[in-house]
Design an enzyme around this catalytic site. Structure first.
Site, short mmCIF file in Angstrom:
data_model
loop_
_atom_site.label_atom_id
_atom_site.label_comp_id
_atom_site.label_asym_id
_atom_site.label_seq_id
_atom_site.Cartn_x
_atom_site.Cartn_y
_atom_site.Cartn_z
N ARG A 10 0.80 -0.98 0.11
CA ARG A 10 -0.03 -0.15 0.21
C ARG A 10 0.89 0.91 0.01
O ARG A 10 0.73 2.47 -0.66
CB ARG A 10 -0.91 0.32 1.26
CG ARG A 10 -2.09 -1.00 1.12
CD ARG A 10 -3.05 -0.83 1.88
NE ARG A 10 -3.81 -1.92 2.31
CZ ARG A 10 -3.71 -3.23 2.71
NH1 ARG A 10 -2.56 -3.72 3.51
NH2 ARG A 10 -5.16 -3.67 2.52
N HIS B 244 -3.40 0.96 8.09
CA HIS B 244 -4.14 0.03 7.69
C HIS B 244 -2.80 -0.95 6.59
O HIS B 244 -2.73 -1.27 5.50
CB HIS B 244 -4.70 0.34 6.78
CG HIS B 244 -5.62 -0.62 5.72
ND1 HIS B 244 -6.26 -2.07 5.61
CD2 HIS B 244 -5.91 -0.64 4.81
CE1 HIS B 244 -6.81 -2.41 4.72
NE2 HIS B 244 -6.30 -1.05 3.99
#
Length: 347
Positions: free
Chosen positions: A120, A207
């Site tokens: 990410r 996350h």
């Protein structure tokens, strides 16, 4: 773009033909507030969020924005054609941000798609330029809105949105580990053969790869799991717990490898957050928030997920959940990971 204009033939408003006014009636009453959500980006994630929001009877108006005008109009029409099966909602779309004016909540999903095997954090540079054109426009047309960031890397981009918007920290939220925690609850429920809704369990922090599983606070049906096992003198292996956490971290990558993208779970997750905010539900969600001052994180303006109470004004407070010393250190390490990336942004 909109197909909700009054139907007329040769200048005759057909509404006046089909409906006869009641004599001596007052003018139609107006509701006190017209609730509106805007979704920026009509890719797989944005549309999963949009359609889930529509099924919840949550808003009076849903606005869609994207740079691809043909796909945008196609998605708008596709949703409008389902009107007979959905609560009444005005659906509009445009490449121009004026369509978002007066939004209560702006959900940003626009961004480069995560490629198989790509972390990410590697997405950051490709999305940063995009945010510099998106966020100021949302602020311009909806200065009182709440920003809900979904694009990855969500924690850093939530920080970017906060800096670009000038909003107070309670009105800039990242979807964070709300979905990670759902995956966590599912895996625990699957191991115990119970309903996931009866499992309370949080993933916090980034996350991503440095997320933190709060094993110490897991409960099932109100029973704290680890302390229960200890009282019953039932041995459990820490390796087993870590394998479950690893499954949570890898699950998004697995879905991306199998179908090319994630959509349905994040759609339900973000719609769930939107419901808590718009309806002032004051529910607890692990979402990405400004964590400076929590658990000894004082080195910078990091955004990480902690269990937070959400309502009509955004983040109402952060749950004072007990963390072990090991969990606190892992959370601080997660913050360091994010801050190191943010230090190279130049904003």
């Amino acid at each position: 773009m909109s197909s909700s204009s009054p139907l007329s033939l040769d200048g005759l408003d057909l509404n006046q033909v089909f409906f006869k006014s009641i004599s001596n009636a007052d003018l139609p009453s107006q509701t006190n507030h017209h609730t509106k959500i805007s979704v920026i980006g009509v890719g797989n994630v944005g549309m999963a969020i949009a359609q889930t929001i529509l099924t919840q009877d949550l808003v009076d108006e849903l606005a869609l924005v994207d740079v691809n005008s043909d796909k945008l109009r196609g998605e708008m029409l596709d949703l409008q054609h389902a009107a007979a099966f959905l609560p009444r909602t005005k659906i509009v779309a445009s490449v121009d941000y004026t369509v978002t004016a007066g939004s209560d909540l702006c959900i940003v999903t626009a961004g480069a798609r995560q490629n198989p095997g790509e972390s990410r954090l590697n997405l950051l540079q490709r999305n940063l330029v995009m945010y510099k054109s998106i966020v100021p426009e949302l602020v311009k047309y909806s200065p009182e809105c709440i920003l809900l960031i979904v694009s990855n890397p969500v924690d850093v981009l939530t920080y970017v949105a906060w800096k670009l918007s000038g909003f107070p920290v309670n009105r800039v939220i990242g979807s964070g580990t709300n979905l990670d925690s759902s995956r966590f609850r599912f895996l625990i429920a699957d191991h115990l053969d119970v309903n996931a809704q009866d499992v309370q369990a949080y993933i916090v922090g980034e996350h991503g790869d440095s997320s933190v599983a709060l094993w110490s606070s897991i409960s099932v049906g109100g029973i704290p799991v680890l302390s229960f096992l200890e009282r019953q003198q039932i041995a459990f292996e820490k390796d087993t717990l870590e394998k479950i956490h690893k499954q949570v971290v890898q699950s998004a990558y697995e879905v991306i490898n199998l179908k090319g993208y994630t959509s349905w779970a994040i759609g339900y997750s973000v719609a769930n957050l939107a419901f808590s905010i718009i309806r002032d539900q004051r529910r607890i969600h692990p979402v990405s928030i400004h964590v400076k001052g929590f658990y000894g994180i004082d080195g910078g303006d990091a955004f990480l997920s902690l269990p937070a109470q959400l309502g009509r004004s955004g983040v109402l407070g952060v749950t004072n959940v007990h963390l072990t010393d090991e969990e606190i250190q892992q959370l601080r390490n997660s913050a360091e990971t994010i801050l190191q990336v943010q230090n190279h942004l130049g904003i």
